[in-house]
Design a protein around this motif. Sequence first.
Motif, short mmCIF file in Angstrom:
data_model
loop_
_atom_site.label_atom_id
_atom_site.label_comp_id
_atom_site.label_asym_id
_atom_site.label_seq_id
_atom_site.Cartn_x
_atom_site.Cartn_y
_atom_site.Cartn_z
N ASP A 23 0.86 -1.18 0.00
CA ASP A 23 0.00 0.00 0.00
C ASP A 23 0.90 1.24 0.00
O ASP A 23 1.65 1.46 0.95
N GLU A 25 0.38 4.39 0.44
CA GLU A 25 0.16 5.37 1.51
C GLU A 25 0.75 4.88 2.83
O GLU A 25 1.38 5.66 3.57
N SER A 26 0.58 3.60 3.15
CA SER A 26 1.17 3.05 4.37
C SER A 26 2.69 3.09 4.30
O SER A 26 3.37 3.39 5.30
N ALA A 29 3.80 6.60 4.88
CA ALA A 29 3.64 7.00 6.28
C ALA A 29 4.74 6.41 7.16
O ALA A 29 5.04 6.96 8.23
N TRP A 34 9.06 11.26 6.71
CA TRP A 34 7.70 11.67 7.08
C TRP A 34 7.54 11.63 8.60
O TRP A 34 6.95 12.54 9.20
N LEU A 66 -0.15 7.86 9.42
CA LEU A 66 -0.97 7.54 8.25
C LEU A 66 -2.14 8.50 8.13
O LEU A 66 -2.47 8.97 7.02
N LEU A 69 -0.89 11.81 6.80
CA LEU A 69 -0.51 11.70 5.40
C LEU A 69 -1.75 11.74 4.50
O LEU A 69 -1.78 12.44 3.48
N ARG A 70 -2.77 10.99 4.86
CA ARG A 70 -4.00 10.99 4.06
C ARG A 70 -4.69 12.34 4.09
O ARG A 70 -5.25 12.77 3.07
N LEU A 73 -2.75 14.49 1.65
CA LEU A 73 -3.07 14.14 0.26
C LEU A 73 -4.43 14.70 -0.14
O LEU A 73 -4.60 15.22 -1.26
N LEU A 94 5.17 14.82 -0.09
CA LEU A 94 4.05 14.13 -0.73
C LEU A 94 4.15 14.21 -2.25
O LEU A 94 3.82 13.24 -2.95
N ARG A 97 6.72 11.57 -3.24
CA ARG A 97 6.30 10.19 -3.04
C ARG A 97 5.14 9.78 -3.97
O ARG A 97 4.97 8.60 -4.27
N PHE A 98 4.35 10.75 -4.42
CA PHE A 98 3.18 10.46 -5.26
C PHE A 98 3.23 11.33 -6.52
O PHE A 98 2.39 12.22 -6.71
#
Length: 615
Positions: A23, A25-26, A29, A34, A66, A69-70, A73, A94, A97-98
């Motif tokens: 995952d 996102e995990s 995190a 981070w 986590l 972070l969400r 996002l 972020l 990473r994305f």
Amino acid sequence: MALRTALWLLLGGALSVASASSDPESDAAADPLWRRLLHLDANGHSRIDSPDAFLSSAGAGAGLALAELRAGLAALAAGEARYSCRFPARADFLRARFPARAQTWPRPDCPQYRAWRASLPDDRVTLVFASAYMNNPSSMFGHTLLRLDRDDAAPLLSRAVNFAARTRDSQGIAYAVKGLTGGYPGQYGIYPYYDKVRDYARIENRDLWEYALALEPAAINRLLAHLWELRELHFDYFFLDENCSYQLLALLEVARPDLNLTGPFRYWASPVETIRHLRAQPGLVAAVTHRPALQTQLLQGLASLDEGQALALGQVLAGGDWPVQRSPEEQARLAELVHDWAWYQQQNRAWISGRLPAARRAGLPVLAEDALIRRSRLPDPPTLDTGPSPTEPDQGHPGERLSVGLDWQDGAGGALLLGWRPVQHDLLDPPRAYAAGAAIEVLSLAVSAGQGRARLHSASAIRIDSRAPRDRWFQPWSWRVEAGFERPQWSVPGHGQLGGGIGVSWGRGLAFDALVLGELLLGPRLSRDRGAALGLELGLRAGAGAWSLHWQARHQALLAFAGSEAGEAALQAGLSRVVLGQQWQIGPRLGLRLEARRMFRPATSGISLSLLWYG
């Protein structure tokens, strides 16, 4: 059928584990960078104590990484300019990473952040250590700050990044208690570096050591972006662990997430130990510069005078005439010493440092101005030798100490002694890199095992000694404070004590101390056996190379007492005694300590030999 079902279940479980572990996102995190941007501890809780540091409803709890972070996002996907401008370091993380998602995110203009960044030097970063200042509880271990440098500007024009407790309390007992228990908020601040040099080197007379750090531009950019994020946030401030030095290490971990700087300092973070740990990181410290305090410069200059020059200087400082039959070099040295001495005395506001009487202080500005005028009339000034720089502070022994030894005393036989001290230095420890006559220990503990039982031998919440020597130029007071438990003879009951003393010391290298002591004592039955004692302590200290010696003779009288005769006898034990201690260093981290003592109430003698390891 059952076998097929079991295989499907196993396959499904494996796929779900693989899915969970992959995952993105995990994974993000859990990224060290981070976690450091959120200042998370090993349990996932943030050390930041300001609620507005987070967007998520998780607060500072274990699920924060986590959840935050969400939340970040979501804010970026919604095009919220406030997130990028308020948390630029988090937003940059972020985006990196994305990258696929980041293509649809707008990049807002942040004028306040841009103006703030433009005002700060960002070519180099230097860590600065200010040596210990014994007249302030929060600075007795020293202090660290960061300096932001520009290549085309002098260091004094740089900016200082400082983390400190925000308090208006005076330097008293309440201040110390709150500082030890996190009772004050701590914040980062940015100040002109010349203000810090004035405060530390010119007023508080603290040497400054400047450690240039080898940080790449990307690391410096990340550090400053995160500093913007922290500018209005606070942390609970603790003198022993989450203090100025610890929080600066946390800031440097954001700049260099490959380094583990805060990990070794879970319980206490002595500024000197953090410097030692930084220098152990390969390639991190590029250069070291010493900026001596005004008092250090004065002491070096005064030590270089012969007797005739010293008499001439004393004559001028006492208000007499300036000597004229001197070479230009001698006249220049005299004028500079007169000016620096007058400036030092003007800035010295602490009576415990030997402040001049008001009548003499009134003439100091005129004396300093006269010295400057005379100096300006001399020809091109020669370069005056200021003497060698002191030993760098991290080159002394580590503060933590373990000891194991044997003790023997009259009528009781032998006992095993085990001791531990987390920080930092006593008067018998090797003096290299430590201020002469200054000692401070916190939370030290010793246990004795003899006669078939183990018992507490000594425990110290805190003990501080300041034995600054007097001479013809400076007249500071010596002083001592301590709070703890002592068993002068391990075969008899001990007593708690809270006390201190004040007096004078003379000599450098071979020093003599004389202090008047007062103590409150609590005996074996703490609620009943208690008293107050007053007395005198005389001491002799010496040290050279790998050895040090401390002789102490103390006589105290128990002035007031409440309790039993047995309790009085226990309190009397050790009030009058002679102790001789000597230590030899047998390696960088090993020492051998011999102590002999003679007690007079009751009369008994003892001797101990201990092996010490500094870690």
